[in-house]
Motif scaffolding. Structure first.
Motif, PDB file in Angstrom:
ATOM      1  N   VAL A  68       0.850  -1.150   0.176  1.00 38.95           N
ATOM      2  CA  VAL A  68      -0.051   0.085  -0.034  1.00 38.95           C
ATOM      3  C   VAL A  68       0.898   1.216   0.064  1.00 38.95           C
ATOM      4  CG1 VAL A  68      -1.700   1.184   1.110  1.00 38.95           C
ATOM      5  CG2 VAL A  68      -1.742  -1.082   1.301  1.00 38.95           C
ATOM      6  N   LEU A  90      -1.868  -1.592  -3.636  1.00 42.12           N
ATOM      7  CA  LEU A  90      -3.193  -1.007  -3.576  1.00 42.12           C
ATOM      8  C   LEU A  90      -3.029   0.402  -3.226  1.00 42.12           C
ATOM      9  CD1 LEU A  90      -4.765  -3.197  -0.613  1.00 42.12           C
ATOM     10  CD2 LEU A  90      -4.780  -3.268  -3.195  1.00 42.12           C
ATOM     11  N   ASP A  92      -3.884   4.105  -2.188  1.00 37.52           N
ATOM     12  CA  ASP A  92      -4.473   4.635  -1.056  1.00 37.52           C
ATOM     13  C   ASP A  92      -4.140   6.278  -0.960  1.00 37.52           C
ATOM     14  OD1 ASP A  92      -5.906   5.488   1.630  1.00 37.52           O
ATOM     15  OD2 ASP A  92      -3.884   4.541   2.763  1.00 37.52           O
TER      16      ASP A  92
END
Length: 156
Positions: A68, A90, A92
């Motif tokens: 992330v 991911l 964010d």
């Protein structure tokens, strides 16, 4: 920072292809959740390549590896393609999950203080509890330490 034994905060974030990945959907598996500052930078590239190199071992142990950062999904996609990465990254961009996990805060570099990503890794057990935490990660040898800890926890 979330401590060992505490429940891992749930989240849903898009991966590089824009597909939403939710922690609650990974119950029953071990999750390696690592927070890193920026795509295509030396330390972050080394960490992503190390996780990619050991991904088969993690998967054989029933673990999912998720990276992330606050980079955009487009940035992640380019990073994956450029470095031939196999880990799931991911996005964010609003730093919500980074903050929930204590991976966003004050840092110091060359005497200047600024807010940024604190390189942190969490190992989350199949019940959704934090099994191990590595705050302020040093990249060299880190992936091997995470793998070692996972094996130790599975065999205990």
């Amino acid at each position: 920072m979330i401590g060992v034994g505490q429940g891992a905060p749930d989240f849903c974030l898009p991966n590089a292809q824009g597909v939403e990945i939710c922690l609650k959907d990974l119950r029953g598996k071990w999750v390696v959740l690592y927070f890193y500052p920026k795509d295509n930078t030396p330390g972050c590239t080394t960490e992503a390549l190390d996780f990619t190199a050991h991904l088969d071992e993690f998967q054989k142990l029933g673990a999912v590896v998720l990276g992330v950062s606050p980079d955009s999904c487009e940035s992640h996609q380019k990073f994956i393609e450029k470095k031939n990465l196999a880990v799931t990254l991911l996005c964010d961009t609003d730093k919500e999950v980074l903050k929930k996990y204590g991976a966003w805060g004050m840092k110091k570099m060359y005497g200047k203080e600024y807010e940024g990503v604190i390189r942190t890794t969490y190992l989350i057990d199949p019940e959704g509890k934090v099994a191990a935490v590595w705050p302020k990660v040093r990249v060299k040898g880190h992936v091997e330490k995470v793998l070692e800890k996972l094996k130790e926890l599975i065999n205990s």
